[in-house]
Structure formats: C-alpha cells, structure tokens
Design a protein around this motif. Structure first.
Motif, PDB file in Angstrom:
ATOM      1  N   PHE A  63       0.817  -1.213   0.000  1.00 50.35           N
ATOM      2  CA  PHE A  63       0.000   0.000   0.000  1.00 50.35           C
ATOM      3  C   PHE A  63       0.851   1.264   0.000  1.00 50.35           C
ATOM      4  O   PHE A  63       0.332   2.372   0.046  1.00 50.35           O
ATOM      5  N   HIS A  70       1.406  11.081   1.899  1.00 54.33           N
ATOM      6  CA  HIS A  70       0.909  11.278   3.258  1.00 54.33           C
ATOM      7  C   HIS A  70       1.949  10.837   4.289  1.00 54.33           C
ATOM      8  O   HIS A  70       2.160  11.509   5.307  1.00 54.33           O
ATOM      9  N   ARG A 130      -4.889  18.723   1.506  1.00 54.02           N
ATOM     10  CA  ARG A 130      -6.265  18.824   1.994  1.00 54.02           C
ATOM     11  C   ARG A 130      -7.071  19.822   1.159  1.00 54.02           C
ATOM     12  O   ARG A 130      -8.259  19.636   0.913  1.00 54.02           O
ATOM     13  N   VAL A 135     -10.674  13.976  -2.710  1.00 53.01           N
ATOM     14  CA  VAL A 135     -11.131  13.198  -1.551  1.00 53.01           C
ATOM     15  C   VAL A 135     -11.027  14.034  -0.278  1.00 53.01           C
ATOM     16  O   VAL A 135     -11.968  14.106   0.526  1.00 53.01           O
ATOM     17  N   LEU A 136      -9.893  14.690  -0.118  1.00 51.66           N
ATOM     18  CA  LEU A 136      -9.688  15.494   1.092  1.00 51.66           C
ATOM     19  C   LEU A 136     -10.656  16.671   1.137  1.00 51.66           C
ATOM     20  O   LEU A 136     -11.155  17.046   2.203  1.00 51.66           O
ATOM     21  N   ARG A 138     -13.595  16.654  -0.069  1.00 52.97           N
ATOM     22  CA  ARG A 138     -14.921  16.103   0.229  1.00 52.97           C
ATOM     23  C   ARG A 138     -15.080  15.820   1.719  1.00 52.97           C
ATOM     24  O   ARG A 138     -16.138  16.068   2.295  1.00 52.97           O
ATOM     25  N   ILE A 139     -14.029  15.294   2.354  1.00 49.44           N
ATOM     26  CA  ILE A 139     -14.213  14.810   3.733  1.00 49.44           C
ATOM     27  C   ILE A 139     -13.764  15.806   4.793  1.00 49.44           C
ATOM     28  O   ILE A 139     -14.061  15.622   5.970  1.00 49.44           O
TER      29      ILE A 139
ATOM     30  N   HIS B  34      -9.031  12.641   8.956  1.00 48.73           N
ATOM     31  CA  HIS B  34      -9.493  12.908   7.593  1.00 48.73           C
ATOM     32  C   HIS B  34      -8.331  12.973   6.613  1.00 48.73           C
ATOM     33  O   HIS B  34      -8.220  13.928   5.844  1.00 48.73           O
ATOM     34  N   CYS B  35      -7.489  11.954   6.677  1.00 50.76           N
ATOM     35  CA  CYS B  35      -6.323  11.917   5.774  1.00 50.76           C
ATOM     36  C   CYS B  35      -6.717  11.396   4.399  1.00 50.76           C
ATOM     37  O   CYS B  35      -6.000  11.608   3.423  1.00 50.76           O
ATOM     38  N   GLY B  36      -7.815  10.629   4.329  1.00 50.87           N
ATOM     39  CA  GLY B  36      -8.300  10.149   3.046  1.00 50.87           C
ATOM     40  C   GLY B  36      -7.595   8.926   2.501  1.00 50.87           C
ATOM     41  O   GLY B  36      -7.890   8.474   1.391  1.00 50.87           O
ATOM     42  N   LEU B  37      -6.674   8.339   3.282  1.00 45.81           N
ATOM     43  CA  LEU B  37      -5.954   7.170   2.773  1.00 45.81           C
ATOM     44  C   LEU B  37      -6.886   5.986   2.535  1.00 45.81           C
ATOM     45  O   LEU B  37      -6.632   5.150   1.660  1.00 45.81           O
ATOM     46  N   ALA B  39      -9.530   5.905   1.073  1.00 45.47           N
ATOM     47  CA  ALA B  39     -10.060   5.921  -0.298  1.00 45.47           C
ATOM     48  C   ALA B  39      -9.209   5.059  -1.223  1.00 45.47           C
ATOM     49  O   ALA B  39      -9.733   4.336  -2.082  1.00 45.47           O
ATOM     50  N   GLU B  40      -7.886   5.133  -1.030  1.00 43.22           N
ATOM     51  CA  GLU B  40      -6.975   4.399  -1.906  1.00 43.22           C
ATOM     52  C   GLU B  40      -7.087   2.884  -1.713  1.00 43.22           C
ATOM     53  O   GLU B  40      -6.587   2.114  -2.526  1.00 43.22           O
ATOM     54  N   ALA B  41      -7.703   2.473  -0.606  1.00 42.81           N
ATOM     55  CA  ALA B  41      -7.848   1.042  -0.337  1.00 42.81           C
ATOM     56  C   ALA B  41      -9.192   0.504  -0.798  1.00 42.81           C
ATOM     57  O   ALA B  41      -9.425  -0.701  -0.746  1.00 42.81           O
ATOM     58  N   TYR B  45     -13.792   3.520  -4.829  1.00 42.21           N
ATOM     59  CA  TYR B  45     -13.173   4.807  -5.136  1.00 42.21           C
ATOM     60  C   TYR B  45     -12.124   4.655  -6.241  1.00 42.21           C
ATOM     61  O   TYR B  45     -12.140   5.422  -7.216  1.00 42.21           O
ATOM     62  N   ALA B  51     -15.186  10.712  -5.098  1.00 41.08           N
ATOM     63  CA  ALA B  51     -14.770  10.924  -3.702  1.00 41.08           C
ATOM     64  C   ALA B  51     -15.856  10.577  -2.701  1.00 41.08           C
ATOM     65  O   ALA B  51     -15.570  10.367  -1.522  1.00 41.08           O
ATOM     66  N   ARG B  52     -17.102  10.478  -3.159  1.00 40.28           N
ATOM     67  CA  ARG B  52     -18.172  10.086  -2.234  1.00 40.28           C
ATOM     68  C   ARG B  52     -17.956   8.677  -1.703  1.00 40.28           C
ATOM     69  O   ARG B  52     -18.501   8.299  -0.666  1.00 40.28           O
ATOM     70  N   THR B  54     -15.241   7.442  -0.611  1.00 36.97           N
ATOM     71  CA  THR B  54     -14.198   7.364   0.414  1.00 36.97           C
ATOM     72  C   THR B  54     -14.802   6.694   1.649  1.00 36.97           C
ATOM     73  O   THR B  54     -15.827   7.158   2.164  1.00 36.97           O
ATOM     74  N   ILE B  56     -14.444   6.535   4.889  1.00 39.48           N
ATOM     75  CA  ILE B  56     -14.842   7.259   6.101  1.00 39.48           C
ATOM     76  C   ILE B  56     -15.992   8.211   5.805  1.00 39.48           C
ATOM     77  O   ILE B  56     -16.781   8.535   6.700  1.00 39.48           O
ATOM     78  N   TYR B  57     -16.121   8.642   4.563  1.00 34.94           N
ATOM     79  CA  TYR B  57     -17.232   9.523   4.192  1.00 34.94           C
ATOM     80  C   TYR B  57     -18.556   8.752   4.187  1.00 34.94           C
ATOM     81  O   TYR B  57     -19.627   9.331   4.366  1.00 34.94           O
TER      82      TYR B  57
END
Lengths: 213, 430
Positions: A63, A70, A130, A135-136, A138-139, B34-37, B39-41, B45, B51-52, B54, B56-57
């Motif tokens: 990964f 990040h 961010r 994605v960032l 959005r969240i 809220h790092c968004g990582l 999403a990559e998993a 996404y 991005a919806r 993601t 955690i979203y």
C-alpha cells in the motif's frame, strides 16, 4: 504586563482546560463501553493490540504507493514538531522552570532550524493536499482546517519569538499556545491521544480472529 | 416477531444509530484526521474516482450524530442552536454509500493510520439504515425470504432434498441427514445448492474418503445470513439461532461453515455475540477442516492441475476471518507453483459483490465498474482459471468475467480437491 498575563493566569487556565478537556474526551469514549466478544478466539487480543499500535506507524505491505505523500509529509511534520516542542532551547528552559523542575540538553540552533523547516514543510504539504485533493476536499471539515492553521500559527510565532528574542513576540507565541491548548481537547487534535485506543481496539479484534492488522 | 423494516421510519433510525456509538466508534471518530488514505484502499473509489466513495465519508451520518449528540462541543453547540440535525434527506442520500458502494471487505480498515476499523463502523451504520427502512429492496426481499422460507434465495427443504437425491445418484454415496451425535454438522449456502451443487458432491466424496462423521440438518441447512448483510441484528440473531438450535439439538461437536464468506462471519464471529453466549460447539470453515484432514493424512490427492490458475481470497474468510494459509496449503496439493496475485491474503481486493452488494440490483452497474480492479489483477497474471472459496465471490466474478468478455474459468477450491481426490482410505483417523 501582557506577557505576565499569558505566561501566568492564561497559561495555567489553558493547561487546566486542556487536562480536564482531554480527560472528559477520554471518559466520553470509554464510558460508552464495548460489547463482550463471546466468539471463540484464535489468539489473545492484547498482543495484537500492541502489534497494531506499532505497525500502523508504517504503511501496509503493498500500500506504500498510495500512501507515500501522506507518509512522508506526515513524518516531516510530526518529527519536526516534536523536536521543536521538546528540544527547542526556550521550551527546555520553560519545561524545567515551569513544569517538571528538570530539563535536558536542548537542540543546537542548526537542528532547531532544520526541525522547523521540516515541520513547516510537512504541515504545508498536508494542508495543500487537503485543499486540493478531491477526496480530502470532500471529507474535510472546519475542524481539520482550524487545527492545521492554529498549529501553523503556533509554530510561526514560536520561530519568530526565538529568532528575534522580543518579549512581545514571546507573548504572542504564548497566547497562541494557550489558544491551542484550549482548542485541543474539543478538536480533531485529540487524535494525539485516541489513536492509541483506536489502533488497540482494531489490533485486538483482528488478533482474536487470527489476522495481523 | 422479527420482520424486515420496509417503510421509512427516520426517528427509529436516529435512535438506533445513536445506540451503535460504542467506545470503539467514539474512539475511531475521535482519532480520524481525515487523511483520506482509506479511499486508496477501496475499489469503489479507485475504480470510479468518485470521492463520495471514500470509506470514512460513507459513515458521515454517524459521525455527525456522534459529534452532535455524543461530544461536549456538539451538545453545547446544539444547545446554543448551532449546526443542524440529521435529516431524512441525509439518510436517503447516504443509502447508496452505506450499501451499494461497500462490501464490508475491510480493506480500508487495514490501512487507516490511526487504526480505525471502518468496516465495523459501516456495519454499525447499517443497523440504523436497516431499522429505518433505508435499505435496498433486494436485501429487504432476501431477508424476508430468509425469515419466512429459511433461505435468502427462497430455497426450500424439499428443493434441497431433491438436490440431495441427485448428489447421491452422482456419487453413489449417502448424504447423512439429522444424524444425532455426528461430529460435524455441515451448512450450505443456497447459492451452492442452486448454482454449484458440485460443492455438495465434493463434500460427500471427501468426507467419505476421509472418514468424517458428519450430517446435514433438515432444521437448519442454510448458512447465509441476510441479517448480517442488511445490518439488522434482530434478523441475524433469528437466523443464527436456528443453526445453534439445530447444532445443539443434534449434539454435534462442530458446525462447518461452507464456501461462503459472510456466512463464515455470521456463524463464526458474529453468531455468539448475537445470541449473547458462547456456543456449545465449535465452528470451522470448510477450508480449515480440509487443511486439518490434509495435515492428518486423511485428505490425499493425486495428479496436478496443469491449468494456469490463481486464488482469490474471499474477504470475510481471509482478511475478516483469519483463514489465510489453509487455502494455499490445499491449493498447492494440486498446483504447487501457482502464482498469487500482487495484493493477496489479508490485503486482497474484493470481488465487488460481498456485503449484500450482489443482492442489490441497484448496485449492479457500480459493482461491474468496481470489478475492473479484479480484472486488472487477473490480466497481470495471465491465468486461465481462478480458484476461490465463496459461492458469492464465484458468481460475482463469473458475471464480471462475462461482462468484460474474459476467457477465465472459475472453480471452487473444495471441488478442485475433490477432482483430484484419492478415494482409497488413507491412514486411520487419530
């Protein structure tokens, strides 16, 4: 006068709010309790909790590519921040005189400069991501931006106070530190404490299933 | 009387959502930066760029409720009139994120830097969405059939008995039913009975060769649990309870979970917690049992499979179930040099149809888009056969392969072993 106020009553008040606030947040978490697990476990939970506590400091195997930015920016920021917090000469003196009663050898000036550059670079990279990544965007919430900006201001005023050795700058830095302390318990900055709980819960649950998390 | 909630009841949903916020969920939300990582998993996404999706979203409604009702700042803000409460529109908008774009595969939970188990959070949120009727019609219908008929696909005992007749004719062996005191009680998934009866044939042949004392139960043969998928613990408890009653009534030592991912989660990990006590029997996945038989010399194969094949880990069996090495040990009996996919085992990519997504007609287009991840994995290896151990994965993958016109066969691992089975008895059981 202003310096005396921010280093005196405001400082002590901020520390009290910080400590009580953190305690309330942690109590809020633990008071909710967890459900008992009656399923026959493959293994003990606590070794998994310990393992995950450490293993999530790095990316999962396979990964790394998705997490490189990040990871690098995060470590730049956090390492720089902790060096500044614990080894900047004025901080060591402050900790010795006002908190612990003992100190340690402070970082040399060049290391302070390096740590500051790393911390600023990391924080700005994370914040730019961010602000720009879909994605960032959005969240992210107000709290995410507020925490980043407040931390940035604290670091900036701290560097200015150290480099220019002026009382008014020191007072401004102390003021921002106090604001950060007050804001901390009620914000996402709490992750500095709760990540231990989160990693442990998940690590233990997965270890009971026989999965290294 | 347990029933599926089909009418919208938003207030009930809010009440149930609030009940789901335990210490884990509170810690997870407190920790999330809220790092968004995540999403990559998530293949929903990565394969759509939306991005919806993601992870955690997807639990944003629960986060908002937690922040507003379960934190000091939120309660203070609410008392002072700041912010807004969740609305029915929020539930309607998040139904897709809660069901269509999540298979509960848990890959996101493996990469979160602060250790959040996001799959656990989504599972908790589903409780509220199911309780308030904001769940897909396909899952509601499957759950209703499971409660009323005993199978999410509407499979009846008579249909199973008819299939058993075919199996007995094909194998020349007897399928044991309701054998009191047998060591093992096997469960099946409807999909296996209807689509892949060769799995039952394989079980019968392997167990006969290995001298396993086993039985099926007329009272509880269905392993799948729609309650887990839709996220309704009352339904899940009712369905698990039927299996527990049957197993404890027959006095078996173990219940065998079939080649079905979420069925394993339901009976192995969630079941005891649903009924509120430990079982009086053990639960093994069929792959665990087969590997035990292999180690004991009771499962022996002959010949090698000359196809270019690889193995797909069903998420609930591997990452969320801990059955990681056993399928590889077994597959190497007939394909010693088979290649694994680049992301495999606990970091495997989902087929895209788990967690009830395959039973959700509204999610079909998204599911096929998400399948592009598995498609690329298979193309990278250049295999002509994919072996797996979950009937749902199998049918989802077959549909994906057909959709993308890929010439790859899909096989069940138990069947593959049965094809190479040495029927001559091995050493005596221990």
């Amino acid at each position: 006068m202003f310096l005396e106020f921010v280093e005196g009553p405001l400082w002590y008040g901020s520390v009290v709010i910080f400590l009580i606030g953190v305690a309330i947040r942690l109590i809020e978490v633990f008071a909710k309790g967890t459900r008992p697990d009656f399923a026959a476990a493959r293994g003990l939970g606590w070794p998994g909790a310990m393992r995950t506590l450490v293993s999530r400091s790095w990316t999962a195997k396979g990964f790394t590519k998705g997490a490189t930015f990040h990871l690098v920016a995060g470590y730049l920021f956090h390492i720089g921040l902790f060096v500044l917090l614990l080894f900047a000469a004025p901080h060591v003196v402050f900790i010795e005189e006002r908190i612990l009663g003992f100190g340690w050898t402070p970082a040399p000036h060049w290391l302070f400069i390096l740590a500051a550059e790393l911390a600023f670079a990391g924080l700005m990279l994370l914040w730019l991501r961010r602000a720009m990544h879909p994605v960032l965007r959005r969240i992210s919430t107000f709290d995410d931006h507020a925490g980043a900006i407040l931390t940035f201001v604290v670091m900036l005023t701290g560097c200015m106070a150290l480099l220019m050795s002026h009382d008014s700058l020191r007072a401004i830095h102390m003021l921002t530190v106090c604001l950060l302390l007050i804001y901390f318990p009620f914000s996402r900055l709490m992750h500095a404490f709760t990540f231990v709980i989160s990693r442990s819960y998940t690590g233990a649950a997965m270890a009971r299933k026989g999965v290294r998390a | 009387m347990v029933a599926v909630q089909t009418e919208h009841d938003f207030e009930r949903g809010i009440a149930v959502l609030s009940q789901q916020i335990d210490a884990k969920v509170a810690a997870y939300f407190s920790s999330c930066v809220h790092c968004g990582l995540c999403a990559e998993a998530c293949l929903f996404y990565t394969e759509t760029g939306d991005a919806r999706y993601t992870p955690i979203y997807k639990v944003e409604p629960m986060r908002r409720l937690w922040q507003r009702e379960h934190t000091f700042w939120g309660r203070l803000g609410k008392a002072l009139g700041f912010g807004r409460d969740l609305t029915e529109e929020d539930f309607a908008n998040w139904q897709e994120m809660t069901y269509d774009s999540c298979t509960l595969c848990g890959r996101c939970s493996m990469v979160c830097p602060v250790g959040n188990d996001i799959a656990y959070m989504i599972r908790r949120q589903r409780e509220a969405f199911a309780a308030s009727g904001y769940s897909p019609e396909g899952l509601q219908a499957a759950s209703t059939r499971a409660l009323e008929i005993g199978s999410p696909m509407g499979l009846t005992l008579k249909a199973l008995e008819a299939q058993i007749v075919h199996v007995e004719r094909a194998t020349g062996l007897t399928v044991p039913l309701d054998v009191q005191g047998a060591d093992y009680m096997a469960l099946l998934s409807s999909m296996e009975v209807i689509n892949f009866p060769e799995y039952i044939e394989s079980l019968v042949r392997i167990f006969d060769a290995a001298g396993v004392s086993w039985t099926l139960s007329r009272k509880a043969f269905e392993a799948t649990n729609s309650g887990i998928q839709i996220g309704d613990s009352n339904i899940a408890r009712e369905l698990v309870g039927r299996v527990v009653d049957a197993a404890e009534g027959l006095g078996v030592k173990y219940v065998i979970s079939p080649e079905c991912g979420h069925a394993f989660t339901a009976i192995r990990w969630d079941g005891p917690n649903l009924i509120g006590r430990p079982y009086r029997f053990g639960v093994v996945h069929i792959l665990e049992l087969l590997d035990q038989l292999r180690v004991g010399g009771r499962l022996q194969t002959e010949g090698l499979d000359d196809r270019r094949l690889t193995y797909h880990d069903p998420c609930q069996i591997a990452r969320r179930g801990g059955v990681l090495n056993q399928p590889r040990n077994l597959l190497r009996m007939v394909a010693p040099d088979y290649p694994d996919m680049a992301d495999t085992g606990r970091m495997n990519w989902c087929c895209g149809g788990g967690g009830g997504v395959s039973a959700n007609e509204g999610a079909e287009a998204l599911r096929l888009q998400a399948f592009k991840r598995k498609k690329r994995q298979l193309e990278a290896l250049g295999v002509d056969t994919l072996v797996t151990a979950c009937a749902n994965c199998r049918i989802v993958i077959e549909e994906g392969l057909e959709h993308y016109e890929m010439d790859i066969q899909v096989a069940g691992l138990t069947e593959l072993l049965a094809e190479h089975l040495v029927t001559k008895p091995g050493p005596s059981p221990e």
